[in-house]
Each structure stands twice: as structure tokens, then as C-alpha cells.
Enzyme design. Structure first.
Site, PDB file in Angstrom:
ATOM      1  N   ARG A   1       2.701  59.789  24.521  1.00 23.03           N
ATOM      2  CA  ARG A   1       2.369  59.272  25.854  1.00 23.03           C
ATOM      3  C   ARG A   1       3.255  58.110  26.253  1.00 23.03           C
ATOM      4  O   ARG A   1       3.708  58.035  27.408  1.00 23.03           O
ATOM      5  CB  ARG A   1       0.895  58.863  25.880  1.00 23.03           C
ATOM      6  CG  ARG A   1       0.422  58.218  27.183  1.00 23.03           C
ATOM      7  CD  ARG A   1       0.939  58.866  28.451  1.00 23.03           C
ATOM      8  NE  ARG A   1       0.685  60.302  28.502  1.00 23.03           N
ATOM      9  CZ  ARG A   1       1.315  61.138  29.316  1.00 23.03           C
ATOM     10  NH1 ARG A   1       2.258  60.683  30.127  1.00 23.03           N
ATOM     11  NH2 ARG A   1       1.033  62.413  29.317  1.00 23.03           N
TER      12      ARG A   1
ATOM     13  N   LYS B   1      10.942  43.413  43.622  1.00 22.17           N
ATOM     14  CA  LYS B   1       9.616  44.048  43.698  1.00 22.17           C
ATOM     15  C   LYS B   1       9.501  45.084  42.578  1.00 22.17           C
ATOM     16  O   LYS B   1       9.468  46.297  42.811  1.00 22.17           O
ATOM     17  CB  LYS B   1       9.409  44.676  45.074  1.00 22.17           C
ATOM     18  CG  LYS B   1       9.401  43.643  46.193  1.00 22.17           C
ATOM     19  CD  LYS B   1       9.311  44.301  47.563  1.00 22.17           C
ATOM     20  CE  LYS B   1       9.370  43.261  48.667  1.00 22.17           C
ATOM     21  NZ  LYS B   1       9.371  43.881  50.016  1.00 22.17           N
TER      22      LYS B   1
ATOM     23  N   LYS C   1      14.732  32.289  51.806  1.00 23.41           N
ATOM     24  CA  LYS C   1      14.001  33.286  52.587  1.00 23.41           C
ATOM     25  C   LYS C   1      13.182  32.614  53.683  1.00 23.41           C
ATOM     26  O   LYS C   1      13.226  31.391  53.857  1.00 23.41           O
ATOM     27  CB  LYS C   1      13.132  34.129  51.655  1.00 23.41           C
ATOM     28  CG  LYS C   1      13.965  34.952  50.670  1.00 23.41           C
ATOM     29  CD  LYS C   1      13.116  35.690  49.674  1.00 23.41           C
ATOM     30  CE  LYS C   1      12.305  36.822  50.295  1.00 23.41           C
ATOM     31  NZ  LYS C   1      13.185  37.916  50.786  1.00 23.41           N
TER      32      LYS C   1
ATOM     33  N   GLU D   1      18.164  34.426  54.427  1.00 28.70           N
ATOM     34  CA  GLU D   1      17.475  35.443  55.220  1.00 28.70           C
ATOM     35  C   GLU D   1      17.190  34.895  56.621  1.00 28.70           C
ATOM     36  O   GLU D   1      16.705  33.772  56.766  1.00 28.70           O
ATOM     37  CB  GLU D   1      16.158  35.811  54.537  1.00 28.70           C
ATOM     38  CG  GLU D   1      15.287  36.778  55.330  1.00 28.70           C
ATOM     39  CD  GLU D   1      13.924  36.963  54.672  1.00 28.70           C
ATOM     40  OE1 GLU D   1      13.848  37.750  53.722  1.00 28.70           O
ATOM     41  OE2 GLU D   1      12.955  36.320  55.111  1.00 28.70           O
TER      42      GLU D   1
ATOM     43  N   ASP E   1      16.592  40.484  58.376  1.00 30.62           N
ATOM     44  CA  ASP E   1      15.301  41.009  57.930  1.00 30.62           C
ATOM     45  C   ASP E   1      14.511  41.596  59.094  1.00 30.62           C
ATOM     46  O   ASP E   1      14.236  40.905  60.083  1.00 30.62           O
ATOM     47  CB  ASP E   1      14.495  39.896  57.265  1.00 30.62           C
ATOM     48  CG  ASP E   1      13.207  40.414  56.653  1.00 30.62           C
ATOM     49  OD1 ASP E   1      13.249  41.436  55.940  1.00 30.62           O
ATOM     50  OD2 ASP E   1      12.146  39.799  56.888  1.00 30.62           O
TER      51      ASP E   1
END
Length: 291
Positions: free
Chosen positions: A98, A133, A165, A199, A225
Site C-alpha cells: 500500500r 501548495k 505577496k 505580486e 495575480d
């Protein structure tokens, strides 16, 4: 780079999680002298990734288990293809099954999805890159899979580059600080080898960012963005090759081609790692008892 040491560390932790006190089913049900041969078989087409990770699951469970990889990472395969063979003590093969499959399925799923995005932007100047992410603890595996699919990697961690950002800029605004002045001050303290990306979410933010400086000690990339296609084209024209232009937000297989055609250099796609479906791979096991 995905090293053997890192593979072994992560796979060992997964095996410990899955069988902290051994595999009681195999130990009580399967004869000790039983041997197993298994084929890692593709139940759908895709791009393979994670071969060494798959093999490590068996090797760390039992060094006597033999794994033969029949395709390389990054190689396309058709449904029905045998990707690897496994041979050894049946108990060990069943214990590791597994974990080996989990990693191969997830990594091949990411590689396959990445390859679809890369194909969509063929013959444009844009490259497909991943984001942070990622699944906690599995970033190196998932980033490796993105490369296997023909994509590229963004910064690996918060320690690798400056990336200002929207939330960073919001804090500056709260302090009534000029974005240009704040970036200029930061650039004056940074090593010349540190890449700086900023950004923006509006066209009017571009010039104040560029005003902080360009070149080896200046801004290297501007991320546009969640821009509309029209604003992406306008942003590319405004920047006019002075820095790398990255597009992010609202990127899907349906939209990525049009985004690429605006002239951006980079398209970052969080879905490569946070939304990739595990590929359907199976381990077909055959067991026999010696003697």
C-alpha cells in the site's frame, strides 16, 4: 533534487505509520515460507513518477525483496503496461504494497496532470511551474513529479527567494509605507544572488514596483495575480521585457492556453500539486509456497 536519503526518510515514516507494530494480517495469515511475485500494472495511461520511491517501500520493509523498474520517471505509458515487477517473501511484499502504491499513484498523477498543462502551452514562450501548495512533508516528491511531467519548479521554500505577496503589501499599506521605498530598502540589504519577486493585482501597481530598481540588485519577477486576459496583455506590454512576468490565479486546463498567449513568461499552477488525482495503478500479486 530528490535524494535517496530523503526518499528513505519519508518512506520509512510512512511505513512506520502504516505498520507500527507489524502487519498482523500477513504475519498470522500468510505462511512464513510463501513467496510472492507482483506486477505494478497501469489501469490507465499516464506519465510515470516515483519509481525509486516505490522501490524504497519494499527495500526498507525487507532488503531481500527485489524490485525491477521497467519504465523511467517521466516516461509515458499506456493502459495495461507493466511498470515494475516485485519478487520476495510474500509477507514483506504485502506489507509494503500500500505504501509503495500510494506514492507511485500520487506522484504519477501529478506528473500526468503536469504533462497535460505543458501540452496546452506548447509553441508559446510560457513555462508551467508549480507552487508551495504541496502536501506537508511531501514537497520534494511532488516537485519531482512536476519535473517528470515536463513542468518546472518555483521557489522551494520561504528561505529561497523574496516573494512579496498581497498580504505583505497590505501590511506596508497599513503602516503607510511606500511600496517603492520598502522594496528599495530591502534590495539594499539583500545579497545580489537573492531573486526578488513581487505580486500585484492591479495594473497601477506595476510601475511603483519597477521603480524600486532592476538588474542584479533589483526586481526580478512581477506576478500578475488574477488578471483578466486583457489586463495580462496590458501588463506584459507595460513591463516590456524589463523583468520576468508570471501569471497566477484562475489557471485551469481550459484557460491556460489563452493565458500563455498573452505573452507571459511563467504560469504558476497550484492545481499541479493540490488537486492532482492519483493515477490508477495496481499491484497484481501471485503467491506460492516453497517446498
Amino acid at each position: 533534487m530528490l535524494t535517496q536519503a530523503h526518499i528513505d526518510r519519508v518512506v520509512a515514516a510512512a511505513l512506520e505509520e502504516d505498520a507500527p507494530w507489524g502487519d498482523v494480517t500477513s504475519e498470522y495469515l500468510i505462511p512464513e515460507d510463501a513467496r510472492a511475485t507482483a506486477d505494478l500494472t497501469a489501469r490507465e495511461s499516464g506519465v510515470f513518477s516515483g519509481g525509486e520511491v516505490f522501490a524504497a517501500a519494499f527495500r526498507l520493509t525487507d532488503p531481500t525483496v527485489e524490485v525491477r523498474l521497467l519504465v523511467d520517471d517521466g516516461e509515458f505509458f499506456e493502459r495495461g503496461a507493466v511498470l515494475a515487477t516485485v519478487h520476495g517473501p510474500a509477507r514483506s511484499v504485502l506489507t509494503a504494497e500500500r505504501i509503495g502504491l500510494n506514492f507511485a499513484q500520487r506522484m504519477s498523477g501529478t506528473a500526468t496532470l503536469t504533462a497535460l498543462y505543458v501540452a496546452e502551452v506548447a509553441h508559446t514562450t510560457a513555462r508551467i511551474v508549480d507552487t508551495r501548495k504541496t502536501t506537508p512533508g511531501l514537497r520534494q516528491f511532488e516537485r519531482h513529479a512536476v519535473r517528470n511531467g515536463g513542468g518546472h519548479n518555483h521557489r522551494f521554500s520561504l528561505s529561497d527567494a523574496v516573494m512579496a505577496k498581497d498580504n505583505h503589501l497590505a501590511v506596508l499599506a497599513e503602516k503607510h509605507a511606500s511600496v517603492t521605498a520598502a522594496l528599495t530598502a530591502a534590495l539594499s540589504r539583500l545579497p545580489h544572488t537573492t531573486h526578488v519577486e513581487v505580486e500585484v493585482d492591479r495594473l497601477e501597481q506595476i510601475e511603483p514596483v519597477l521603480a524600486a530598481g532592476l538588474g542584479a540588485r533589483g526586481i526580478g519577477t512581477i506576478m500578475l495575480d488574477n488578471f483578466s486576459l486583457e489586463d495580462l496583455r496590458a501588463g506584459v506590454a507595460l513591463i516590456d521585457g524589463r523583468v520576468t512576468v508570471e501569471a497566477s490565479g484562475g489557471v485551469s486546463l481550459e484557460t491556460v492556453r489563452a493565458i500563455a498567449e498573452t505573452g507571459v513568461d511563467v504560469i504558476s499552477v497550484g492545481a499541479l500539486t493540490h488537486s492532482a488525482r492519483a493515477l490508477d495503478l495496481g499491484l497484481d500479486v501471485r503467491i506460492r509456497t516453497d517446498g
